[in-house]
Structures are given as structure tokens and as C-alpha cells.
Scaffold this motif. Structure first.
Motif, PDB file in Angstrom:
ATOM      1  N   LEU A  60      -4.947   4.342   0.421  1.00 17.19           N
ATOM      2  CA  LEU A  60      -4.735   3.687  -0.877  1.00 17.19           C
ATOM      3  C   LEU A  60      -5.952   3.873  -1.775  1.00 17.19           C
ATOM      4  CD1 LEU A  60      -3.145   1.902  -2.837  1.00 17.19           C
ATOM      5  CD2 LEU A  60      -4.127  -0.086  -1.656  1.00 17.19           C
ATOM      6  N   LEU A  61      -7.135   3.647  -1.238  1.00 15.52           N
ATOM      7  CA  LEU A  61      -8.345   3.801  -2.049  1.00 15.52           C
ATOM      8  C   LEU A  61      -8.515   5.228  -2.563  1.00 15.52           C
ATOM      9  CD1 LEU A  61     -10.881   1.612  -0.057  1.00 15.52           C
ATOM     10  CD2 LEU A  61      -9.693   1.045  -2.186  1.00 15.52           C
ATOM     11  N   ASP A  62      -8.216   6.204  -1.725  1.00 14.57           N
ATOM     12  CA  ASP A  62      -8.289   7.602  -2.166  1.00 14.57           C
ATOM     13  C   ASP A  62      -7.282   7.875  -3.282  1.00 14.57           C
ATOM     14  OD1 ASP A  62     -10.299   8.102  -0.346  1.00 14.57           O
ATOM     15  OD2 ASP A  62      -9.006   9.114   1.108  1.00 14.57           O
ATOM     16  N   ALA A  63      -6.081   7.322  -3.142  1.00 11.90           N
ATOM     17  CA  ALA A  63      -5.049   7.519  -4.168  1.00 11.90           C
ATOM     18  C   ALA A  63      -5.469   6.862  -5.486  1.00 11.90           C
ATOM     19  CB  ALA A  63      -3.709   6.958  -3.694  1.00 11.90           C
ATOM     20  N   ILE A  64      -6.026   5.655  -5.408  1.00 12.72           N
ATOM     21  CA  ILE A  64      -6.491   4.958  -6.620  1.00 12.72           C
ATOM     22  C   ILE A  64      -7.622   5.752  -7.260  1.00 12.72           C
ATOM     23  CG2 ILE A  64      -7.688   2.904  -7.464  1.00 12.72           C
ATOM     24  CD1 ILE A  64      -6.033   1.286  -5.406  1.00 12.72           C
ATOM     25  N   ALA A  65      -8.556   6.232  -6.461  1.00 14.54           N
ATOM     26  CA  ALA A  65      -9.662   7.020  -7.003  1.00 14.54           C
ATOM     27  C   ALA A  65      -9.167   8.280  -7.694  1.00 14.54           C
ATOM     28  CB  ALA A  65     -10.642   7.372  -5.886  1.00 14.54           C
ATOM     29  N   ALA A  66      -8.237   8.978  -7.072  1.00 16.07           N
ATOM     30  CA  ALA A  66      -7.704  10.211  -7.660  1.00 16.07           C
ATOM     31  C   ALA A  66      -6.949   9.923  -8.959  1.00 16.07           C
ATOM     32  CB  ALA A  66      -6.791  10.914  -6.663  1.00 16.07           C
ATOM     33  N   ALA A  67      -6.198   8.829  -8.976  1.00 12.55           N
ATOM     34  CA  ALA A  67      -5.421   8.486 -10.182  1.00 12.55           C
ATOM     35  C   ALA A  67      -6.328   8.005 -11.307  1.00 12.55           C
ATOM     36  CB  ALA A  67      -4.397   7.418  -9.841  1.00 12.55           C
ATOM     37  N   SER A  68      -7.518   7.565 -10.965  1.00 18.10           N
ATOM     38  CA  SER A  68      -8.448   7.044 -11.963  1.00 18.10           C
ATOM     39  C   SER A  68      -9.211   8.143 -12.695  1.00 18.10           C
ATOM     40  CB  SER A  68      -9.451   6.105 -11.286  1.00 18.10           C
ATOM     41  OG  SER A  68      -8.792   5.017 -10.715  1.00 18.10           O
ATOM     42  N   MET A  69      -9.161   9.349 -12.172  1.00 21.79           N
ATOM     43  CA  MET A  69      -9.914  10.455 -12.756  1.00 21.79           C
ATOM     44  C   MET A  69      -9.217  11.002 -13.983  1.00 21.79           C
ATOM     45  SD  MET A  69     -12.509  10.716 -11.056  1.00 21.79           S
ATOM     46  CE  MET A  69     -13.378  10.922  -9.566  1.00 21.79           C
ATOM     47  N   SER A 104       0.828  -1.204   0.000  1.00 18.75           N
ATOM     48  CA  SER A 104       0.000   0.000   0.000  1.00 18.75           C
ATOM     49  C   SER A 104       0.864   1.257   0.000  1.00 18.75           C
ATOM     50  CB  SER A 104      -0.922   0.003   1.211  1.00 18.75           C
ATOM     51  OG  SER A 104      -1.617   1.225   1.289  1.00 18.75           O
ATOM     52  N   SER A 105       1.835   1.304   0.877  1.00 13.03           N
ATOM     53  CA  SER A 105       2.728   2.472   0.941  1.00 13.03           C
ATOM     54  C   SER A 105       3.468   2.669  -0.372  1.00 13.03           C
ATOM     55  CB  SER A 105       3.741   2.308   2.083  1.00 13.03           C
ATOM     56  OG  SER A 105       3.093   2.335   3.317  1.00 13.03           O
ATOM     57  N   GLY A 106       3.944   1.564  -0.936  1.00 14.50           N
ATOM     58  CA  GLY A 106       4.647   1.646  -2.216  1.00 14.50           C
ATOM     59  C   GLY A 106       3.738   2.114  -3.333  1.00 14.50           C
ATOM     60  N   ALA A 107       2.501   1.635  -3.317  1.00 12.35           N
ATOM     61  CA  ALA A 107       1.544   2.035  -4.351  1.00 12.35           C
ATOM     62  C   ALA A 107       1.194   3.512  -4.233  1.00 12.35           C
ATOM     63  CB  ALA A 107       0.282   1.182  -4.257  1.00 12.35           C
ATOM     64  N   PHE A 114      -6.982  -5.668  -2.586  1.00 15.57           N
ATOM     65  CA  PHE A 114      -7.229  -5.238  -1.211  1.00 15.57           C
ATOM     66  C   PHE A 114      -8.675  -5.538  -0.813  1.00 15.57           C
ATOM     67  CE2 PHE A 114      -3.149  -3.470  -1.628  1.00 15.57           C
ATOM     68  CZ  PHE A 114      -2.681  -3.186  -0.361  1.00 15.57           C
ATOM     69  N   ALA A 115      -9.614  -5.349  -1.740  1.00 23.51           N
ATOM     70  CA  ALA A 115     -11.012  -5.645  -1.452  1.00 23.51           C
ATOM     71  C   ALA A 115     -11.216  -7.145  -1.238  1.00 23.51           C
ATOM     72  CB  ALA A 115     -11.899  -5.151  -2.589  1.00 23.51           C
ATOM     73  N   ALA A 116     -10.599  -7.963  -2.066  1.00 24.57           N
ATOM     74  CA  ALA A 116     -10.749  -9.416  -1.952  1.00 24.57           C
ATOM     75  C   ALA A 116     -10.228  -9.929  -0.613  1.00 24.57           C
ATOM     76  CB  ALA A 116     -10.016 -10.105  -3.097  1.00 24.57           C
ATOM     77  N   MET A 117      -9.220  -9.259  -0.086  1.00 25.29           N
ATOM     78  CA  MET A 117      -8.669  -9.673   1.208  1.00 25.29           C
ATOM     79  C   MET A 117      -9.320  -8.936   2.373  1.00 25.29           C
ATOM     80  SD  MET A 117      -4.692 -10.490   0.524  1.00 25.29           S
ATOM     81  CE  MET A 117      -4.276  -9.052  -0.439  1.00 25.29           C
ATOM     82  N   ARG A 118     -10.318  -8.099   2.033  1.00 24.96           N
ATOM     83  CA  ARG A 118     -11.042  -7.320   3.042  1.00 24.96           C
ATOM     84  C   ARG A 118     -10.107  -6.440   3.873  1.00 24.96           C
ATOM     85  NH1 ARG A 118     -16.014  -9.208   2.307  1.00 24.96           N
ATOM     86  NH2 ARG A 118     -16.418 -11.405   2.067  1.00 24.96           N
ATOM     87  N   VAL A 119      -9.149  -5.841   3.165  1.00 22.78           N
ATOM     88  CA  VAL A 119      -8.233  -4.887   3.790  1.00 22.78           C
ATOM     89  C   VAL A 119      -8.713  -3.489   3.406  1.00 22.78           C
ATOM     90  CG1 VAL A 119      -5.861  -4.024   3.866  1.00 22.78           C
ATOM     91  CG2 VAL A 119      -6.289  -6.491   3.711  1.00 22.78           C
ATOM     92  N   LEU A 120      -9.191  -2.739   4.389  1.00 25.04           N
ATOM     93  CA  LEU A 120      -9.665  -1.381   4.134  1.00 25.04           C
ATOM     94  C   LEU A 120      -8.518  -0.409   4.382  1.00 25.04           C
ATOM     95  CD1 LEU A 120     -11.828   0.640   3.448  1.00 25.04           C
ATOM     96  CD2 LEU A 120     -12.536   0.602   5.842  1.00 25.04           C
ATOM     97  N   ASP A 121      -8.036   0.180   3.316  1.00 23.22           N
ATOM     98  CA  ASP A 121      -6.940   1.141   3.396  1.00 23.22           C
ATOM     99  C   ASP A 121      -7.416   2.396   2.670  1.00 23.22           C
ATOM    100  OD1 ASP A 121      -4.621   2.682   2.822  1.00 23.22           O
ATOM    101  OD2 ASP A 121      -3.366   0.894   3.030  1.00 23.22           O
TER     102      ASP A 121
END
Length: 79
Positions: free
Chosen positions: A70-79, A38-41, A60-67
Motif C-alpha cells: 500500500l505504501l509503495d502504491a501511495i508513493a507511486a501515485a503521489s509522484m 488496503s487491497s481495495g486501495a 495506516f500509520a496511526a494504527m501502526r499497520v505496516l503495509d
């Protein structure tokens, strides 16, 4: 032995995504590794291709790890 965070810093975005995906696919939750991935990503999120973003989020979702960071970073990068 080296700590996961030290090794993750050497990985490319695709490697981070693939490692997370592999562990999720096997159903193996290694919390120190997931924290390091997560930190690296987050640190390199702008270098992730769309497929790597998707695979990382799924892993992360499949392993039920709520981060939320990371999710905010993925969302921002997806825009």
C-alpha cells in the motif's frame, strides 16, 4: 455476513479512505477490514485524489499497520 473484501470492492476511493480514517480516528484496529481496505486501495490507487492518498497513509500509520504494498502504491501515485 459478508466478508470485508467483498464489500470494499464496491466502495469508491473516497469511501475507502474515509473508512480507514474513521477507524484510525476511533482507535479501532480491525485487521481483516484493514487488509480489505488496503487491497481495495491498491487496486484503485490511480483513482485516489491527493487528500484521499494522504488520509489513507495517515490512517495506516496511526494504527501502526505496516503495509509496504500500500505504501509503495501511495508513493507511486503521489509522484
Amino acid at each position: 455476513p459478508a466478508q470485508p473484501a467483498g464489500k470494499v470492492r464496491q466502495l469508491q476511493p473516497q469511501d475507502i479512505s474515509s473508512t480507514a480514517w474513521s477507524f484510525a480516528k476511533m482507535g479501532v484496529l480491525d485487521e481483516p477490514l484493514m487488509e480489505a481496505l488496503s487491497s481495495g486501495a491498491v487496486a484503485r490507487i490511480e483513482d485516489f485524489h491527493p487528500q484521499a492518498l494522504s488520509n489513507t497513509a495517515w490512517s495506516f500509520a496511526a494504527m501502526r499497520v505496516l503495509d509496504r504494498t500500500l505504501l509503495d502504491a501511495i508513493a507511486a501515485a503521489s509522484m
